[in-house]
Design an enzyme around this catalytic site. Structure first.
Site, PDB file in Angstrom:
ATOM      1  CB  CYS A   1      -1.010   0.008   1.158  1.00 12.75           C
ATOM      2  SG  CYS A   1      -1.923  -1.273   1.190  1.00 12.75           S
TER       3      CYS A   1
ATOM      4  CG  HIS B   1      -3.000   3.333   2.965  1.00 14.19           C
ATOM      5  ND1 HIS B   1      -3.472   3.082   1.826  1.00 14.19           N
ATOM      6  CD2 HIS B   1      -3.113   2.213   3.589  1.00 14.19           C
ATOM      7  CE1 HIS B   1      -3.854   1.747   1.571  1.00 14.19           C
ATOM      8  NE2 HIS B   1      -3.669   1.191   2.924  1.00 14.19           N
TER       9      HIS B   1
ATOM     10  CG  ASN C   1      -6.564  -0.562   1.899  1.00 12.68           C
ATOM     11  OD1 ASN C   1      -6.060  -0.368   0.749  1.00 12.68           O
ATOM     12  ND2 ASN C   1      -5.987  -1.003   2.821  1.00 12.68           N
TER      13      ASN C   1
END
Ligand code: ACO
Length: 322
Positions: A113, A249, A279
């Protein structure tokens, strides 16, 4: 000394939307539980024949359009992904081929990520050292391809997407600084056990999918996102009061809220796309950036703080004068 400036952003989410109500049909959960624990209400899922490169191409073309540039103007492509179309060649080389801008370096970065923030740092260094003039930096993932749809602890969180920025050499920042880090001791808190060298034929069928110890990831994520923000700001004699927009994030609504609280940053100055994006791994930061640029929240001259956190663990922060 050259600096690198963001001159265009783009984002793309696949058409298909998977709602929490849809997930109620798949696993033992409730829409309320998902919203309360994660903040996610829906996520986008790539079509069966839609790959990471397809998403990356759409986001990249929009970023080029926003910058008023042609693919031929790009002399560097760096793409963060964990879900490449193929073992090799890289998605970045195939994106270069789709765009038709041959010759410059093109490569993928694997930092889960944090992939986009890693890619941004590398591209920034290319431009600052005069090794590139205009870079396309992309975060793109079809992360749901490595999700176990029987695992209610993970399948509720993730979605697919791509985000891109065009960086251009400039006399003034632009990107003020990027700081990256990693700690490989955390491997098994968030990982996919199967792999090229470890072998795809593992004893358990689930080994090909994401395994996560959610509450432990949560604690490290919140602490790290706070620490890296404070470290990069203090390195430049700045505080959160100097930051117009925090773009973290998009892991989980509770992680974002806890990070803002610990930093003492009002949530109104944080870009939060968790509700509709979920996500999206390496795509999450550039997608959130693009959303807030296009809806007019982010204005030229403002100070942005981008933050990534992902498997490994990896992390990174970028301080940007937009
Ligand atoms: N629906 C209903 N119940 C569930 C679900 C679900 N979808 N998932 C788990 N539960 C249950 C568990 O089985 C457990 O039940 P038990 O007590 O009977 O064993 C209970 O809910 C509590 O489980 P926890 O895992 O402790 O729940 P928690 O509050 O920690 O929420 C979650 C789980 C949402 C995964 C949370 O830990 C989290 O978001 N962690 C961070 C994960 C993350 O953001 N990862 C990505 C960051 S890094 C990157 O992006 C790569």
């Amino acid at each position: 000394m050259n600096y690198a400036r963001i001159v265009g952003t783009g984002g793309y989410l696949p058409e298909k939307v998977l709602t929490n109500a849809d997930l109620e049909q798949l696993i033992d959960t409730t829409a309320d539980w998902i919203v309360e624990r994660t903040g996610v209400e829906e996520r986008h899922i790539a079509a069966p024949d839609e790959t990471t490169c397809d998403l990356a191409e759409k986001a990249s073309r929009l970023a080029l359009q926003a910058a008023g540039l042609e693919p031929a103007d790009i002399d560097l492509i760096i793409l963060g992904t964990t879900t490449p179309d193929h073992v090799f060649p890289s998605v970045a080389t195939q994106l270069q081929h789709r765009l038709g801008c041959y010759g410059g370096p093109a490569f993928d970065v694997q930092a889960v990520c944090t992939g986009f923030v890693y890619a941004l740092d590398i591209a920034n260094r290319f431009i600052r050292t005069d090794a590139a003039k205009r870079a396309l930096v992309v975060g793109a993932d079809t992360f749901t391809r490595i999700i176990n749809w029987k695992d209610r602890g993970t399948c509720i969180l993730f979605g697919d997407g791509a985000g891109a920025v065009v960086l251009e050499a400039a006399d003034e920042p632009g990107i003020i600084d990027c700081q990256l880090g990693a700690d490989g001791r955390y491997k098994k808190l968030l990982w996919v056990p199967a792999g090229v060298s470890s072998g795809y034929e593992q004893t358990r069928e689930e080994a090909a999918f994401v395994e996560m110890r959610g509450s432990e990831v949560f604690k490290v994520a919140v602490t790290t996102l706070k620490d890296i923000a404070e470290r990069i700001l203090s390195a430049h004699q700045m505080t959160v009061a100097d930051v117009d927009w925090l773009i973290p994030h998009q892991a989980n609504r509770r992680i974002l809220a806890a990070t803002a609280k610990r930093l003492g940053l009002p949530e109104e100055r944080m870009v939060d796309c968790v509700r509709t994006h979920g996500n999206t791994s390496a795509a999450s930061v550039p997608l959130a950036l693009d959303v807030a640029v296009r809806d007019g929240r982010i204005q030229r001259g403002q100070t942005l703080l981008l933050e990534g956190f992902g498997g490994g663990f990896t992390w990174g922060a970028a301080l940007v004068k937009y």
